[in-house]
Design a protein around this motif. Structure first.
Motif, short mmCIF file in Angstrom:
data_model
loop_
_atom_site.label_atom_id
_atom_site.label_comp_id
_atom_site.label_asym_id
_atom_site.label_seq_id
_atom_site.Cartn_x
_atom_site.Cartn_y
_atom_site.Cartn_z
N SER A 1 58.63 68.14 93.58
CA SER A 1 58.34 66.70 93.55
C SER A 1 57.04 66.37 94.27
CB SER A 1 59.50 65.91 94.16
OG SER A 1 59.64 66.21 95.54
N LEU A 2 56.60 67.23 95.18
CA LEU A 2 55.38 66.99 95.95
C LEU A 2 54.21 67.86 95.51
CD1 LEU A 2 57.08 66.81 99.46
CD2 LEU A 2 56.18 64.88 98.16
N ARG A 3 54.39 68.63 94.46
CA ARG A 3 53.42 69.68 94.10
C ARG A 3 52.14 69.16 93.44
NH1 ARG A 3 53.40 75.12 95.76
NH2 ARG A 3 52.02 76.27 94.36
N HIS A 4 52.23 68.10 92.66
CA HIS A 4 51.09 67.69 91.83
C HIS A 4 49.82 67.41 92.65
CE1 HIS A 4 49.59 66.58 87.87
NE2 HIS A 4 49.04 65.52 88.40
N PRO A 5 49.88 66.64 93.74
CA PRO A 5 48.65 66.41 94.52
C PRO A 5 48.08 67.70 95.11
CG PRO A 5 50.30 64.77 95.05
CD PRO A 5 50.99 65.82 94.25
N TYR A 6 48.94 68.64 95.45
CA TYR A 6 48.50 69.93 95.98
C TYR A 6 47.75 70.71 94.90
CZ TYR A 6 49.08 74.51 98.37
OH TYR A 6 48.89 75.73 98.99
N ASP A 7 48.32 70.77 93.69
CA ASP A 7 47.65 71.44 92.58
C ASP A 7 46.31 70.77 92.25
OD1 ASP A 7 49.57 73.40 92.17
OD2 ASP A 7 50.63 72.29 90.61
N ARG A 8 46.27 69.46 92.36
CA ARG A 8 45.06 68.71 91.99
C ARG A 8 43.96 68.82 93.04
NH1 ARG A 8 47.09 63.30 90.49
NH2 ARG A 8 47.01 62.96 92.73
N GLY A 9 44.26 69.40 94.20
CA GLY A 9 43.26 69.56 95.23
C GLY A 9 43.14 68.38 96.16
N ASP A 10 44.10 67.45 96.11
CA ASP A 10 44.07 66.31 97.02
C ASP A 10 44.43 66.71 98.45
OD1 ASP A 10 43.58 64.86 94.74
OD2 ASP A 10 45.62 64.10 94.55
N LEU B 1 45.38 70.48 101.09
CA LEU B 1 45.46 71.93 101.23
C LEU B 1 46.88 72.32 101.66
CD1 LEU B 1 42.02 72.70 102.91
CD2 LEU B 1 42.66 73.02 100.51
N GLY B 2 47.10 73.62 101.78
CA GLY B 2 48.43 74.12 102.06
C GLY B 2 49.11 73.52 103.27
N PRO B 3 48.45 73.46 104.43
CA PRO B 3 49.14 72.92 105.61
C PRO B 3 49.64 71.49 105.41
CG PRO B 3 47.23 74.17 106.29
CD PRO B 3 47.16 74.08 104.79
N GLU B 4 48.85 70.65 104.74
CA GLU B 4 49.29 69.27 104.51
C GLU B 4 50.45 69.24 103.52
OE1 GLU B 4 47.58 64.91 103.06
OE2 GLU B 4 46.23 66.64 103.16
N TYR B 5 50.35 70.03 102.46
CA TYR B 5 51.44 70.07 101.47
C TYR B 5 52.74 70.51 102.13
CZ TYR B 5 54.38 72.12 97.82
OH TYR B 5 55.43 72.47 97.02
N TRP B 6 52.70 71.58 102.90
CA TRP B 6 53.94 72.08 103.49
C TRP B 6 54.48 71.15 104.56
CZ3 TRP B 6 56.89 75.11 100.98
CH2 TRP B 6 56.36 76.00 100.05
N ALA B 7 53.59 70.40 105.23
CA ALA B 7 54.07 69.39 106.18
C ALA B 7 54.84 68.29 105.45
CB ALA B 7 52.89 68.79 106.95
N LYS B 8 54.37 67.93 104.26
CA LYS B 8 55.06 66.91 103.48
C LYS B 8 56.40 67.44 102.95
CE LYS B 8 50.92 64.35 102.04
NZ LYS B 8 51.28 63.10 102.72
N VAL B 9 56.41 68.71 102.55
CA VAL B 9 57.67 69.31 102.12
C VAL B 9 58.67 69.30 103.28
CG1 VAL B 9 58.77 71.48 101.40
CG2 VAL B 9 56.64 70.74 100.31
N ALA B 10 58.20 69.68 104.46
CA ALA B 10 59.09 69.70 105.64
C ALA B 10 59.64 68.30 105.93
CB ALA B 10 58.33 70.24 106.85
N ALA B 11 58.75 67.30 105.87
CA ALA B 11 59.19 65.93 106.14
C ALA B 11 60.24 65.48 105.14
CB ALA B 11 57.99 64.99 106.12
N ARG B 12 60.04 65.84 103.85
CA ARG B 12 61.03 65.49 102.83
C ARG B 12 62.38 66.15 103.14
NH1 ARG B 12 60.73 64.09 97.34
NH2 ARG B 12 58.86 62.95 98.01
N LEU B 13 62.33 67.33 103.73
CA LEU B 13 63.55 68.08 104.04
C LEU B 13 64.15 67.71 105.40
CD1 LEU B 13 62.30 71.56 102.79
CD2 LEU B 13 64.10 70.18 101.73
N GLY B 14 63.44 66.84 106.13
CA GLY B 14 63.94 66.43 107.43
C GLY B 14 63.79 67.49 108.50
N THR B 15 62.73 68.32 108.37
CA THR B 15 62.50 69.38 109.35
C THR B 15 61.01 69.46 109.65
OG1 THR B 15 62.95 71.71 109.85
CG2 THR B 15 62.27 71.20 107.59
N ARG B 16 60.61 70.52 110.32
CA ARG B 16 59.20 70.72 110.65
C ARG B 16 58.89 72.20 110.56
NH1 ARG B 16 56.38 72.38 115.03
NH2 ARG B 16 54.23 71.61 115.25
#
Length: 201
Positions: free
Chosen positions: A41-50, A52-67
């Motif tokens: 659900s969060l992948r499209h901006p990462y693929d589009r280059g909006d 980088l990895g650390p920001e994408y994975w931080a958003k994934v963690a936040a969606r999952l309620g973790t860090r």
């Protein structure tokens, strides 16, 4: 002459294997179902280059309620790159042979920066493509119209002069709506037949 524009994952490179998917979810240390929901659900901006990895994975963690700390984030990036790294060697040779035979070929892939850099460093066969469109570099990701139009501009061809090959129905239909000829990839043999019908050998 018709140019052939290829998708990468599901056509030339393989989709994530069950083992690589399990490794990713285990690295995240969260339930697999929740992990994959956040991942996609969060992948499209990462693929589009909006981002980088650390920001994408931080958003994934936040969606999952973790860090994810810095070490865990690095492990996830590495596992993610690895999960998309298996090639279909027969398709690599098939596409390379087309290029060596004089067919103009291009690659349009939804791919984040870390994975794009990995492919550039590891795979000299990318040199066979006269148009190389990584979504993270061009600012457009399929099925956005801009991704296909960017390729047409760099081929210096109208959309109708391009045959687009992808394994996803939504990506194929988006290209078709812009006037490209399309082929929904299921096998190398059926692709060969489609190329023959298009006058490409």
């Amino acid at each position: 002459m018709t140019a052939v524009l290829f998708d990468m994952f599901g056509v030339i490179a393989r989709q994530q294997s069950p083992a690589s998917r399990a490794r990713l979810a285990q690295t995240a240390q969260v339930p697999a179902e929740a992990f994959w929901d956040a991942y996609w659900s969060l992948r499209h901006p990462y693929d589009r280059g909006d981002q980088l990895g650390p920001e994408y994975w931080a958003k994934v963690a936040a969606r999952l309620g973790t860090r994810f700390d810095e070490q865990r984030t690095g492990e996830l990036i590495a596992a993610d790159v690895h999960s998309w790294s298996e090639l279909d060697q027969e398709m690599v040779e098939f596409v390379s042979a087309l290029s060596r035979g004089g067919v103009r070929t291009g690659l349009l892939s939804n791919i984040p920066e870390e994975l794009a850099a990995h492919y550039e460093q590891q795979h000299t066969w990318l040199e066979h493509f006269s148009v190389l469109a990584f979504s993270c570099r061009i600012g457009h990701a399929k099925p956005e119209p801009g991704a296909y139009l960017w390729c047409a501009e760099h081929f210096q061809l109208p959309p109708g002069g391009i045959l687009f090959v992808d394994d996803r129905e939504d990506n194929v239909r988006a290209a078709e709506a812009l006037g490209m000829r399309v082929h929904l990839f299921t096998s190398r043999d059926k692709l060969r037949q489609a190329l023959t019908r298009a006058g490409i050998r």
